[in-house]
Design an enzyme around this catalytic site. Structure first.
Site, PDB file in Angstrom:
ATOM      1  N   ILE A  98      -9.394 -23.051  22.658  1.00 36.12           N
ATOM      2  CA  ILE A  98      -8.861 -22.090  23.633  1.00 36.12           C
ATOM      3  C   ILE A  98     -10.003 -21.213  24.152  1.00 36.12           C
ATOM      4  CG2 ILE A  98      -7.237 -20.199  24.008  1.00 36.12           C
ATOM      5  CD1 ILE A  98      -5.546 -21.318  21.750  1.00 36.12           C
ATOM      6  N   ASP A 138      -1.600 -14.726  17.715  1.00 38.49           N
ATOM      7  CA  ASP A 138      -0.853 -15.741  16.963  1.00 38.49           C
ATOM      8  C   ASP A 138       0.230 -16.378  17.824  1.00 38.49           C
ATOM      9  OD1 ASP A 138      -2.400 -15.297  14.762  1.00 38.49           O
ATOM     10  OD2 ASP A 138      -0.889 -14.170  13.630  1.00 38.49           O
ATOM     11  N   GLU A 189      -8.743 -21.010  16.853  1.00 40.10           N
ATOM     12  CA  GLU A 189      -8.229 -21.516  18.125  1.00 40.10           C
ATOM     13  C   GLU A 189      -8.606 -22.970  18.339  1.00 40.10           C
ATOM     14  OE1 GLU A 189     -12.199 -19.469  19.200  1.00 40.10           O
ATOM     15  OE2 GLU A 189     -10.671 -19.416  17.634  1.00 40.10           O
TER      16      GLU A 189
END
Length: 348
Positions: free
Chosen positions: A208, A224, A250
């Site tokens: 990410i 989260d 991530e």
């Protein structure tokens, strides 16, 4: 029914740590220790998207077979029987109780999971209907089996996202690499080259973009939530038979099977575009950088992961929100791979 034999089978099943082995142990136990002499026992699960689901045989023992059979996890699911082709299985899932139908043979169906999206049933084919004591015993055994699977899931799945975790990756990777090695040997045979290209294994690493900024700006609870939603997008945008992992933070990993490089890229591009278009609550739009590589027969998990991870690094260096192929980076001269270890990479 020999109680000592049944208890011994339960003890053996409780010692297993792989889902496939537990599935085979369950059907074998029913076939040999609870309903000896039945024609067949099979464990089947519903797979696929809602409205397009099919039945996949997870384990099956028949009177004429000495070992268990199953549909391969990477099988073309569109060729499997449709959910609607077996309405009595659907009925068992709906009511959460045993359903019997037919005569000579008689089919007795027990629901293991009642969620329509992941329905799972145990089906017994026998000459006569099951007596009540056998029905009760099977129900108790299935309760124990569910509890064991729950413990297995606890150890194999990421607690936050529900995806498979790093621990479960190694075993799946080794099995895929062994099959890839066999496929590469098939490639040496000119008459079998087309089948090789239909069955290649690929590994993708997804990261990410700017996730630290999400945590810093909105807090870890929102961070989260982004991870949970990312996992949900993976389940919907990727294919049902792609194996999805969260490695921590991530970083996510996908193991998939595609006929060629172009198809693997297309699958990942659909996911990237889905993430880019999705609006995460409070955060807004988030993007992901992806790197992928073809598995090799002599790969280790670390070697394959490092290749895909180098491609992710290049995707981020090139502006993020994009996909980089390790093979294309090699071909373009952006990176150089050392032939000695397969892990010496230099960036220009």
């Amino acid at each position: 029914m020999a109680i000592h034999s049944l208890l011994s089978a339960l003890a053996r099943m409780s010692a297993l740590r792989e889902r496939e082995a537990m599935e085979e142990a369950l059907v074998e136990m029913v076939r040999h220790d609870i309903v000896p002499g039945c024609d067949a026992v099979r464990l089947v699960r519903a797979i696929g998207e809602p409205g397009q689901q099919h039945w996949q045989v997870r384990a099956s023992f028949a009177e004429t077979l000495d070992t268990s059979e199953r549909d391969h996890v990477w099988a073309d699911w569109s060729r499997l029987p449709h959910l609607a082709d077996f309405p009595h299985r659907q009925q068992a899932v709906l009511i959460g109780d045993m359903v019997q139908h037919g005569h000579t043979p008689c089919h007795s169906i027990f629901a293991l999971e009642r969620d329509p999206l992941s329905a799972c049933v145990l089906e017994i084919e026998s000459v006569h209907t099951l007596p009540p004591d056998s029905q009760h015993t099977i129900a108790w055994v299935l309760t124990i089996y569910r509890n064991l699977i729950g413990l297995l899931d606890y150890g194999e799945k990421d607690a936050l996202t529900g995806l498979l975790n790093r621990k479960s990756f190694d075993g799946a990777f080794v099995r895929a690499a062994m099959q890839q090695d066999a496929l590469e040997q098939e490639l040496d045979r000119p008459d079998r080259r087309t089948t090789h290209m239909q069955q290649s294994y690929w590994m993708a690493v997804m990261d990410i973009d700017h996730f630290k900024q999400v945590n810093d700006r909105f807090g870890h609870l929102i961070g989260d939530e982004v991870l949970v939603l990312m996992a949900r997008i993976m389940r919907t945008a990727l294919r049902h038979h792609d194996q999805l992992y969260r490695f921590g933070g991530e970083e996510f990993v996908v193991m998939m099977r595609c006929p060629d490089h172009a198809r693997a890229l297309a699958v990942l591009e659909r996911f990237r575009q889905t993430v880019e278009a999705f609006e995460f609550p409070q955060v807004g739009h988030v993007t992901t950088s992806i790197g992928f590589t073809l598995l090799r027969g002599d790969d280790t998990p670390d070697l394959a992961f490092n290749r895909a991870d180098k491609a992710v690094y290049q995707a981020k260096e090139s502006g993020r929100n994009r996909i980089c192929s390790f093979a294309e980076l090699l071909a373009s001269g952006t990176i150089v791979e050392s032939p000695a270890t397969g892990d010496g990479i230099e960036f220009f």
